[in-house]
Design an enzyme around this catalytic site. Structure first.
Site, mmCIF file in Angstrom:
data_model
loop_
_atom_site.group_PDB
_atom_site.id
_atom_site.type_symbol
_atom_site.label_atom_id
_atom_site.label_comp_id
_atom_site.label_asym_id
_atom_site.label_seq_id
_atom_site.Cartn_x
_atom_site.Cartn_y
_atom_site.Cartn_z
ATOM 1 N N LYS A 31 -93.518 -56.301 3.616
ATOM 2 C CA LYS A 31 -93.056 -56.068 4.594
ATOM 3 C C LYS A 31 -92.249 -54.399 4.306
ATOM 4 O O LYS A 31 -91.987 -54.036 2.998
ATOM 5 C CB LYS A 31 -92.058 -56.770 5.422
ATOM 6 C CG LYS A 31 -90.739 -57.002 4.577
ATOM 7 C CD LYS A 31 -89.754 -58.172 5.204
ATOM 8 C CE LYS A 31 -88.554 -58.328 4.469
ATOM 9 N NZ LYS A 31 -87.855 -59.383 5.371
ATOM 10 N N ARG A 129 -82.143 -67.112 13.068
ATOM 11 C CA ARG A 129 -82.760 -65.844 13.500
ATOM 12 C C ARG A 129 -84.220 -66.534 14.163
ATOM 13 O O ARG A 129 -84.256 -67.368 14.986
ATOM 14 C CB ARG A 129 -83.050 -65.010 12.299
ATOM 15 C CG ARG A 129 -81.989 -64.662 11.598
ATOM 16 C CD ARG A 129 -82.097 -63.275 10.526
ATOM 17 N NE ARG A 129 -83.310 -63.449 9.705
ATOM 18 C CZ ARG A 129 -83.383 -62.762 8.771
ATOM 19 N NH1 ARG A 129 -82.650 -61.788 8.347
ATOM 20 N NH2 ARG A 129 -84.470 -62.905 7.784
ATOM 21 N N TYR A 259 -72.287 -27.560 -0.432
ATOM 22 C CA TYR A 259 -71.359 -27.349 0.857
ATOM 23 C C TYR A 259 -70.091 -28.018 0.749
ATOM 24 O O TYR A 259 -69.938 -28.909 0.030
ATOM 25 C CB TYR A 259 -72.181 -28.171 2.117
ATOM 26 C CG TYR A 259 -73.257 -27.707 2.480
ATOM 27 C CD1 TYR A 259 -73.562 -26.583 3.146
ATOM 28 C CD2 TYR A 259 -74.489 -28.643 2.366
ATOM 29 C CE1 TYR A 259 -74.903 -26.123 3.641
ATOM 30 C CE2 TYR A 259 -75.727 -28.141 3.040
ATOM 31 C CZ TYR A 259 -75.896 -26.818 3.544
ATOM 32 O OH TYR A 259 -77.047 -26.624 3.933
ATOM 33 N N MET A 308 -79.938 -32.074 2.496
ATOM 34 C CA MET A 308 -80.989 -32.745 3.193
ATOM 35 C C MET A 308 -82.415 -32.808 2.352
ATOM 36 O O MET A 308 -83.077 -33.683 2.329
ATOM 37 C CB MET A 308 -81.545 -32.185 4.614
ATOM 38 C CG MET A 308 -82.722 -32.869 5.289
ATOM 39 S SD MET A 308 -82.969 -32.235 6.933
ATOM 40 C CE MET A 308 -81.635 -32.377 7.860
#
Length: 373
Positions: A31, A129, A259, A308
Site C-alpha cells: 500500500k 478500525r 533562509y 522546497m
C-alpha cells in the site's frame, strides 16, 4: 537529480527471511505506493522472493498493480462507499469483507459477471478500525456459506490486525480471533489463509503466526522496533535515497546559510548544494537538528534551512576532493556506511514508516538488481 534506488535483491532477501522465520505463507503489503518504494517494483520483487500474495489498502491501488503487469494474487480491504466491486471481480482481485454490505455487493458483482469472486473476512478484534464487529461475525459467516453453496463466492481467508499495545493485549486479540475462526468453521467454511501478525508480531511473536503472516515494513528491510536494528533482525533496507552536488562554493567565516541565517559558518568552509527539499519528502523540521549525509564515504552535516527544492551541506575538508555531480546519500543501509532512515525518524519524533512513505513524486524510483555500494 533525485533518485530512490530500490534494491530488488534486498526485498527478495527480506521476504525469504520472513518465510524462514515463519515457515508459512507470506502476504506482502505494498500500500501507499509500496511504502514509498514503488508498488509494482516492490510487488514484483516480493513475489520473486516467495511471497504468496500481494496486498494493498484500497482497490484503486490493486487495480493499478494489475495495469502494471502484476499477475499474482492481490488482496485489498479498505473500501469507500462507492467502491466498484465489479472492477475487482473482473480483475480477479480478492476483497477483504468487513460487513454484510460488502458481502452482498461483491456477490452481486460476481453474479452479474458469471464469475466466482474470492473474499477474505476482515474482522475487528480490538484495534477499533475497519473490520466486522463481533456481533456481526455469525450472521456474516452464515450468509457467506449460503453464497459459497450457490457458487457465487469463495472464502479464502480470515484476518485481523493487532494494536501492538503489548503482549497481554495481543493475547486478548488472539483469543477473539480464534473465536472468529471457529465461528467461520462452524458455518461450514474452512479458511485457507488465517493471518493476524503484521511485521512486529511476525518478528517477535511466533505464537501469533497461524499459517500466514502479513508484512509491510519488514519486507522493505526496516525494523518495526525502536530498540532493534534491521541488521539485528536479518533484514536489509531496500531504499537508498540519493542526490548529487549541483553547486560548490567556498565561504568565509561568518557567512549566513539559507533562509533566516539560522546557521552561521564559524570558520571558512565550503558549502555544497543538493537538489532535494521538503517537496520531495525531506522534512523541513530537520533544520538544525543534527542530520547528516554521506559524501565521498564521509559523514557531513546538513546546515541551514531546508528549502522546497534543495538543502546545503557543509563539506569542509572534503572540498578539494569534490566536484559537481558527485553523489550524496541521504539515507540507506547503515551496513554500507550510509545514514539509516531512523536518524530522520528519531529527529522528527516519528517512525521510519512515515519517512519512507513521504518521499515525493519528483524522486525517481529506480529498481536496482545487483550488489549495492
Amino acid at each position: 537529480m533525485r533518485v530512490a534506488e530500490i534494491s530488488l535483491p534486498a526485498i527478495r532477501h527480506n521476504v525469504a527471511r520472513i518465510r524462514e522465520i515463519t515457515g508459512g505463507s507470506v502476504i506482502v503489503v505494498v500500500k501507499a505506493d509500496g511504502y514509498g518504494h514503488g508498488a509494482a517494483i516492490a510487488a514484483g520483487a516480493a513475489l520473486e522472493g516467495g511471497a504468496t500474495m500481494i496486498a494493498t489498502a484500497d482497490l484503486e491501488e490493486a487495480l493499478s498493480l494489475r495495469e502494471q503487469g502484476i499477475v499474482g494474487p492481490i488482496l485489498c480491504w479498505l473500501h469507500g462507499v462507492h467502491t466498484d466491486f465489479a472492477a475487482a471481480v473482473a480483475a480477479d482481485i480478492e476483497i477483504g469483507v468487513s460487513h454484510s454490505r460488502h458481502l452482498e455487493a461483491v456477490a452481486a458483482a460476481a453474479t452479474a459477471q458469471g464469475k466466482v469472486a474470492t473474499v477474505q473476512f476482515k474482522i475487528d478484534t480490538g484495534l477499533s478500525r475497519n473490520g466486522a464487529a463481533p456481533e456481526e461475525w455469525q450472521p456474516l459467516f452464515r450468509r457467506a456459506a449460503e453464497l459459497v453453496s450457490a457458487g457465487v463466492l469463495r472464502v479464502r481467508g480470515i484476518f485481523s490486525h493487532l494494536a501492538n499495545a503489548g503482549a497481554e493485549n495481543d493475547r486478548t486479540q488472539a483469543t477473539r480471533f480464534d473465536a472468529a475462526v471457529e465461528l467461520l468453521r462452524a458455518a461450514g467454511i474452512d479458511p485457507e489463509m488465517i493471518h493476524l501478525a503484521a511485521s512486529a508480531a511476525t518478528l517477535r511473536s511466533p505464537h501469533l503466526h497461524y499459517n500466514t503472516v502479513r508484512v509491510g515494513v519488514a519486507a522493505f528491510g526496516l525494523s518495526p522496533f525502536a530498540d532493534t536494528t534491521s541488521a539485528q533482525l536479518g533484514l536489509v533496507p531496500a531504499m537508498t535515497l540519493r542526490s548529487e552536488i549541483v553547486a560548490l562554493r567556498g565561504v568565509p567565516a561568518g557567512t549566513g546559510v539559507s533562509y533566516g541565517f539560522n546557521h552561521i559558518c564559524e570558520t571558512a568552509t565550503t558549502l555544497a548544494l543538493v537538489p532535494i527539499g521538503y517537496a520531495d519528502g525531506m522534512p523541513r523540521a530537520l533544520n538544525g537538528a543534527g542530520a547528516w549525509v554521506t559524501i565521498a564515504g564521509e559523514h557531513r552535516p546538513i546546515v541551514g534551512r531546508i528549502g522546497m527544492d534543495q538543502f546545503i551541506v557543509d563539506v569542509g575538508p572534503l572540498a578539494g576532493r569534490l566536484q559537481l555531480g558527485d553523489p550524496v546519500v541521504l539515507f540507506g543501509d547503515p551496513e554500507l556506511g550510509n545514514p539509516p532512515v531512523e536518524i530522520w525518524a528519531g529527529l522528527m519524533r516519528t517512525i521510519n514508516y512515515e519517512i519512507i512513505v513521504g518521499i515525493g513524486t519528483r524522486v525517481h524510483r529506480c529498481p536496482v538488481d545487483g550488489d549495492r555500494s
